[in-house]
Design an enzyme around this catalytic site. Sequence first.
Site, PDB file in Angstrom:
ATOM      1  N   ASP A  10       0.864  -1.175   0.000  1.00  0.00           N
ATOM      2  CA  ASP A  10       0.000   0.000   0.000  1.00  0.00           C
ATOM      3  C   ASP A  10       0.903   1.227   0.000  1.00  0.00           C
ATOM      4  O   ASP A  10       2.097   1.128   0.279  1.00  0.00           O
ATOM      5  CB  ASP A  10      -0.891   0.006   1.250  1.00  0.00           C
ATOM      6  CG  ASP A  10      -1.762   1.257   1.309  1.00  0.00           C
ATOM      7  OD1 ASP A  10      -2.421   1.570   0.301  1.00  0.00           O
ATOM      8  OD2 ASP A  10      -1.753   1.950   2.351  1.00  0.00           O
ATOM      9  N   SER A  11       0.321   2.382  -0.258  1.00  0.00           N
ATOM     10  CA  SER A  11       1.090   3.618  -0.214  1.00  0.00           C
ATOM     11  C   SER A  11       1.551   3.930   1.210  1.00  0.00           C
ATOM     12  O   SER A  11       2.471   4.707   1.401  1.00  0.00           O
ATOM     13  CB  SER A  11       0.231   4.765  -0.745  1.00  0.00           C
ATOM     14  OG  SER A  11      -0.989   4.829  -0.033  1.00  0.00           O
ATOM     15  N   CYS A  73      -3.824  -0.773  -2.087  1.00  0.00           N
ATOM     16  CA  CYS A  73      -4.097   0.644  -2.312  1.00  0.00           C
ATOM     17  C   CYS A  73      -5.066   0.811  -3.492  1.00  0.00           C
ATOM     18  O   CYS A  73      -4.801   0.314  -4.594  1.00  0.00           O
ATOM     19  CB  CYS A  73      -2.772   1.337  -2.616  1.00  0.00           C
ATOM     20  SG  CYS A  73      -2.910   3.072  -2.996  1.00  0.00           S
ATOM     21  N   GLU A 152      -5.634   9.715   9.324  1.00  0.00           N
ATOM     22  CA  GLU A 152      -4.260   9.609   9.839  1.00  0.00           C
ATOM     23  C   GLU A 152      -4.139  10.360  11.165  1.00  0.00           C
ATOM     24  O   GLU A 152      -3.355   9.985  12.036  1.00  0.00           O
ATOM     25  CB  GLU A 152      -3.273  10.180   8.824  1.00  0.00           C
ATOM     26  CG  GLU A 152      -3.359   9.486   7.489  1.00  0.00           C
ATOM     27  CD  GLU A 152      -2.155   8.647   7.128  1.00  0.00           C
ATOM     28  OE1 GLU A 152      -1.067   8.974   7.571  1.00  0.00           O
ATOM     29  OE2 GLU A 152      -2.341   7.643   6.391  1.00  0.00           O
ATOM     30  N   CYS A 184     -11.251   3.676  -0.922  1.00  0.00           N
ATOM     31  CA  CYS A 184      -9.947   4.115  -0.415  1.00  0.00           C
ATOM     32  C   CYS A 184      -9.670   3.347   0.868  1.00  0.00           C
ATOM     33  O   CYS A 184     -10.583   3.127   1.668  1.00  0.00           O
ATOM     34  CB  CYS A 184      -9.970   5.619  -0.149  1.00  0.00           C
ATOM     35  SG  CYS A 184      -8.478   6.237   0.650  1.00  0.00           S
ATOM     36  N   HIS A 186      -8.463   4.139   3.600  1.00  0.00           N
ATOM     37  CA  HIS A 186      -8.701   4.815   4.876  1.00  0.00           C
ATOM     38  C   HIS A 186     -10.185   4.918   5.251  1.00  0.00           C
ATOM     39  O   HIS A 186     -10.520   5.117   6.402  1.00  0.00           O
ATOM     40  CB  HIS A 186      -8.135   6.228   4.839  1.00  0.00           C
ATOM     41  CG  HIS A 186      -6.642   6.285   4.856  1.00  0.00           C
ATOM     42  ND1 HIS A 186      -5.867   5.647   3.909  1.00  0.00           N
ATOM     43  CD2 HIS A 186      -5.790   6.893   5.710  1.00  0.00           C
ATOM     44  CE1 HIS A 186      -4.588   5.885   4.179  1.00  0.00           C
ATOM     45  NE2 HIS A 186      -4.520   6.635   5.266  1.00  0.00           N
TER      46      HIS A 186
HETATM   47  N1  DGL Z   1      -4.001   4.021  -0.069  1.00  0.00           N
HETATM   48  C1  DGL Z   1      -4.615   5.106  -0.792  1.00  0.00           C
HETATM   49  C2  DGL Z   1      -5.877   4.568  -1.503  1.00  0.00           C
HETATM   50  O1  DGL Z   1      -6.474   3.585  -1.110  1.00  0.00           O
HETATM   51  C3  DGL Z   1      -4.985   6.257   0.120  1.00  0.00           C
HETATM   52  C4  DGL Z   1      -3.801   7.040   0.607  1.00  0.00           C
HETATM   53  C5  DGL Z   1      -2.996   7.660  -0.516  1.00  0.00           C
HETATM   54  O2  DGL Z   1      -3.461   8.628  -1.161  1.00  0.00           O
HETATM   55  O3  DGL Z   1      -1.913   7.159  -0.770  1.00  0.00           O
HETATM   56  O4  DGL Z   1      -6.273   5.135  -2.486  1.00  0.00           O
END
Ligand code: DGL
Length: 275
Positions: A10-11, A73, A152, A184, A186
């Site tokens: 993931d990012s 992600c 976050e 997403c 989050h």
């Molecule tokens: N993990 C990213 C997503 O699911 C969210 C956070 C980011 O922008 O990197 O799109």
Amino acid sequence: MNRRAIGVFDSGLGGLTVLKEIIRHLPGENTIYLGDTARVPYGIRSPEVIVRYSFENTGFLMSREIKLLVIACNTASAISLEKIRESVDIDVIGVIGPGARAALRATKTGRVGVIGTETTIKSGAYARTMKSLDPGVEIFTQACPLFVPLVEEGWVDNQVALLTAEKYLHPLKKHDIDTLVLGCTHYPLLKKTISKVMGKKVILIDSGAETAREISGLLQEKGLLNPEGGSEREFYSTDAPQKFKFLGSRFLGPDALIQDVKLTEVWNEARWKKK
Ligand code: DGL
């Protein structure tokens, strides 16, 4: 153990919501999680950059000889899933397909909303996938860029979260959708607030949970389930491993399974080759 692990990237930390679901569905599987915390967020970056980052993350996990790659992600899945799939010789699962399929199963009216990062929404990946399966479905989208920093910060059910959600979700409410995809990593943490705004009748689809369900089916079908029933967890981050460890439990749940987080530079890792 690594040869038999599920690799997840993931990012950053958000993908831990997907890992949490994978662990819930498949407690007997070893997992390796990579959070690219040095380069998060991906959601505001260009497709070219996201593809490059995705390949570097993939290279890192492939060098650990994983049996399945999960792109947790949404942004990376939307932009680079097909390209990554073409370049490796193991199955690759992203979160868009499972989320889209679940939304189509859930909707009664055929009016579906999708929320995500700017890049995910701009890519049209959710809409494209749903339309290819059901051309009659009507899709309404909304980027919610401030949701990521809110989560976050741990502000998931206070006034700021509520006002932000009201502002973003108001247009979707007007479209009278009956299903909303949380596109997403989050957003599942904001479920309560989103539901408060959208109303109880709107079904919220958690792409991560759907992805875990599909992974479980795929491993069974291919006979790839871990016969030893191990459950070793490895965590890597590209920056600030202590912060990852501290904040990670917010995403992975209170029984934090994060014992140790190793710092790694994926961009310097040896490349892998398709056999
Ligand atoms: N993990 C990213 C997503 O699911 C969210 C956070 C980011 O922008 O990197 O799109």
